[in-house]
Design a protein around this motif. Structure first.
Motif, mmCIF file in Angstrom:
data_model
loop_
_atom_site.group_PDB
_atom_site.id
_atom_site.type_symbol
_atom_site.label_atom_id
_atom_site.label_comp_id
_atom_site.label_asym_id
_atom_site.label_seq_id
_atom_site.Cartn_x
_atom_site.Cartn_y
_atom_site.Cartn_z
ATOM 1 N N LEU A 219 0.856 -1.184 0.000
ATOM 2 C CA LEU A 219 0.000 0.000 0.000
ATOM 3 C C LEU A 219 0.894 1.236 0.000
ATOM 4 C CD1 LEU A 219 -2.597 -1.166 2.671
ATOM 5 C CD2 LEU A 219 -2.844 -1.235 0.197
ATOM 6 N N PRO A 220 1.155 1.838 -1.152
ATOM 7 C CA PRO A 220 2.016 3.014 -1.200
ATOM 8 C C PRO A 220 1.341 4.216 -0.552
ATOM 9 C CG PRO A 220 1.062 2.602 -3.345
ATOM 10 C CD PRO A 220 0.668 1.444 -2.477
ATOM 11 N N LEU A 221 2.152 5.003 0.120
ATOM 12 C CA LEU A 221 1.660 6.187 0.829
ATOM 13 C C LEU A 221 2.650 7.316 0.620
ATOM 14 C CD1 LEU A 221 -0.253 7.510 3.016
ATOM 15 C CD2 LEU A 221 1.415 6.712 4.693
ATOM 16 N N ALA A 222 2.156 8.487 0.219
ATOM 17 C CA ALA A 222 2.981 9.686 0.093
ATOM 18 C C ALA A 222 2.888 10.473 1.395
ATOM 19 C CB ALA A 222 2.526 10.542 -1.087
ATOM 20 N N VAL A 223 4.051 10.844 1.938
ATOM 21 C CA VAL A 223 4.099 11.571 3.207
ATOM 22 C C VAL A 223 4.879 12.862 2.989
ATOM 23 C CG1 VAL A 223 4.771 11.510 5.631
ATOM 24 C CG2 VAL A 223 4.058 9.397 4.475
ATOM 25 N N VAL A 224 4.231 13.997 3.186
ATOM 26 C CA VAL A 224 4.898 15.293 3.147
ATOM 27 C C VAL A 224 5.367 15.590 4.573
ATOM 28 C CG1 VAL A 224 4.647 17.746 2.667
ATOM 29 C CG2 VAL A 224 3.477 16.061 1.230
ATOM 30 N N VAL A 225 6.683 15.593 4.741
ATOM 31 C CA VAL A 225 7.239 15.675 6.093
ATOM 32 C C VAL A 225 6.963 17.028 6.731
ATOM 33 C CG1 VAL A 225 9.372 15.547 7.434
ATOM 34 C CG2 VAL A 225 9.002 13.963 5.528
ATOM 35 N N ASP A 226 7.092 18.093 5.986
ATOM 36 C CA ASP A 226 6.892 19.444 6.535
ATOM 37 C C ASP A 226 5.635 20.032 5.906
ATOM 38 O OD1 ASP A 226 7.085 21.860 7.727
ATOM 39 O OD2 ASP A 226 8.859 22.546 6.634
ATOM 40 N N GLY A 227 4.490 19.788 6.526
ATOM 41 C CA GLY A 227 3.232 20.272 5.981
ATOM 42 C C GLY A 227 2.774 21.584 6.557
ATOM 43 N N ASP A 228 3.509 22.133 7.510
ATOM 44 C CA ASP A 228 3.117 23.416 8.094
ATOM 45 C C ASP A 228 3.186 24.517 7.041
ATOM 46 O OD1 ASP A 228 2.774 22.858 11.064
ATOM 47 O OD2 ASP A 228 4.772 22.028 10.704
ATOM 48 N N GLY A 229 2.213 25.377 7.036
ATOM 49 C CA GLY A 229 2.176 26.482 6.085
ATOM 50 C C GLY A 229 1.366 26.196 4.842
ATOM 51 N N LEU A 230 0.988 24.940 4.627
ATOM 52 C CA LEU A 230 0.156 24.605 3.473
ATOM 53 C C LEU A 230 -1.317 24.794 3.821
ATOM 54 C CD1 LEU A 230 1.914 21.339 2.209
ATOM 55 C CD2 LEU A 230 2.180 23.658 1.324
ATOM 56 N N SER A 231 -2.064 25.317 2.882
ATOM 57 C CA SER A 231 -3.499 25.493 3.092
ATOM 58 C C SER A 231 -4.225 24.182 2.810
ATOM 59 C CB SER A 231 -4.038 26.591 2.181
ATOM 60 O OG SER A 231 -3.920 26.204 0.815
ATOM 61 N N ASP A 232 -5.494 24.118 3.219
ATOM 62 C CA ASP A 232 -6.300 22.928 2.945
ATOM 63 C C ASP A 232 -6.399 22.675 1.447
ATOM 64 O OD1 ASP A 232 -6.600 22.942 5.638
ATOM 65 O OD2 ASP A 232 -8.736 23.476 5.657
ATOM 66 N N GLU A 233 -6.543 23.726 0.677
ATOM 67 C CA GLU A 233 -6.665 23.571 -0.776
ATOM 68 C C GLU A 233 -5.377 23.036 -1.385
ATOM 69 O OE1 GLU A 233 -7.706 26.283 -4.741
ATOM 70 O OE2 GLU A 233 -7.700 27.188 -2.728
ATOM 71 N N GLN A 234 -4.234 23.529 -0.912
ATOM 72 C CA GLN A 234 -2.953 23.042 -1.421
ATOM 73 C C GLN A 234 -2.736 21.576 -1.074
ATOM 74 O OE1 GLN A 234 -0.502 26.053 0.473
ATOM 75 N NE2 GLN A 234 -0.137 27.090 -1.480
ATOM 76 N N MET A 235 -3.106 21.183 0.141
ATOM 77 C CA MET A 235 -2.977 19.778 0.521
ATOM 78 C C MET A 235 -3.856 18.884 -0.343
ATOM 79 S SD MET A 235 -2.847 19.960 4.698
ATOM 80 C CE MET A 235 -1.664 20.990 5.551
#
Length: 327
Positions: A219-235
């Motif tokens: 089950l591949p999973l993408a993990v963005v380590v530093d997600g602070d500063g991203l908006s809900d729309e960007q995520m």
């Protein structure tokens, strides 16, 4: 008395953006043409080298013709010259070097990008890249005085006994095998550097395969380590771009008890909790250098609250939060 047109803040922001684009447009054009001139210069130099080589080689081509490439006779006294032996030696030694260097370089690149500890990754990678700066004459001298005697004593007699034409002849130490081994050491740093760049992902992004030891259930999973500063729309946009079942974003916790916070997105919506993203995010957080308050019990903050991940066993485990079913 002139009146100031009544425009909204959106119109002012758009006008300011267009003015800024026009202001820096000429700088962009200068930058593009400068890079294009550099690239064109490299191509012109390459073309000049080819023309010079052809011009200097033309007397030999005119004298010997195509027979120069297929003849194995090299006799200056008879004015006969053939490059077949040199061509054969170059191709065979290069093939030996590639057979040895490509798997080794791939292994080095995979180790440096996937399994190497963070504290060792940079110094080890630098040490391997420094091998590319060693002059080729040094490799040649080492191969002649160190490697050749070892091959002559221990390896070439065994290979000669196989009867293969490639290893036939007396064990002199020098030969195609020695040349291939030395050449493989010379090209390992270059191949490893290219493979490392190909396999590497940005430090802020990690790709985790959950249940990788279970066939057909990865089950591949993408993990963005530093997600602070991203908006809900960007995520959500990024999760849609990855097109994986889930994409998670690691952030600083808002709960003092938690070690970190995770937000879980599918390509279409955000999820408060999911099983394998919980484990994958924990693995990626530790891999990126995260330090838990309790090494045996990691506390992850998510949409349903705090999820405790037990690290005392052979594999991370957690107790799923209580499920509420709404009619």
């Amino acid at each position: 008395m002139s009146q100031v047109p009544n425009v909204g803040p959106g119109r002012l922001d758009e006008d300011w953006r267009l003015a800024r684009i026009r202001r820096f447009a000429w700088q962009d054009r200068v930058f593009v043409w400068t890079l294009l001139s550099f690239a064109t210069f490299v191509l012109l130099v390459l073309a000049g080298i080819m023309v010079a080589l052809f011009r200097e080689a033309w007397p030999a081509i005119e004298e010997f013709g195509g027979a120069f490439l297929i003849s194995n006779v090299w006799s200056p006294s008879d004015d006969e010259y053939g490059a077949l032996i040199a061509i054969y030696g170059t191709l065979v030694s290069s093939a030996i070097a590639l057979v040895l260097a490509v798997p080794l370089s791939c292994g080095i690149a995979i180790f440096l990008t996937e399994t190497c500890p963070l504290w060792l990754r940079r110094p080890l990678g630098t040490a391997i890249e420094l091998l590319a700066g060693v002059p080729s004459i040094i490799y040649g001298i080492w191969g002649l005085f160190m490697l050749a005697p070892l091959l002559q004593t221990y390896v070439q007699p065994l290979l000669g006994a196989t009867g293969l034409p490639l290893f036939s002849g007396p064990p002199l130490g020098v030969g195609l095998l020695t040349a291939g081994l030395v050449l493989s050491l010379m090209i390992v740093p270059f191949i490893a550097a290219v493979m490392r760049d190909v396999l590497a992902v940005p430090e802020s992004l990690d790709l985790v395969s959950i249940m990788a030891d279970m066939r057909r259930r990865r089950l591949p999973l993408a993990v963005v380590v530093d997600g602070d500063g991203l908006s809900d729309e960007q995520m959500q946009t990024f999760a849609r771009w990855t097109n994986l079942a889930e994409t998670t974003f690691l952030m600083q916790p808002t709960n003092e008890e938690a070690d970190y916070k995770v937000r879980i997105f599918t390509p279409v919506r955000e999820m408060p909790f999911a099983g394998h993203p919980t484990l994958g995010s924990c693995i990626a957080w530790l891999k990126s250098g995260g330090t838990p308050k309790d090494p045996m019990l990691i506390k992850q903050e998510c949409g349903v609250g705090i999820v405790e991940i037990d690290m005392s066993g052979d594999a991370p485990a957690f107790t799923a939060p209580a499920t509420t079913i709404k009619p």
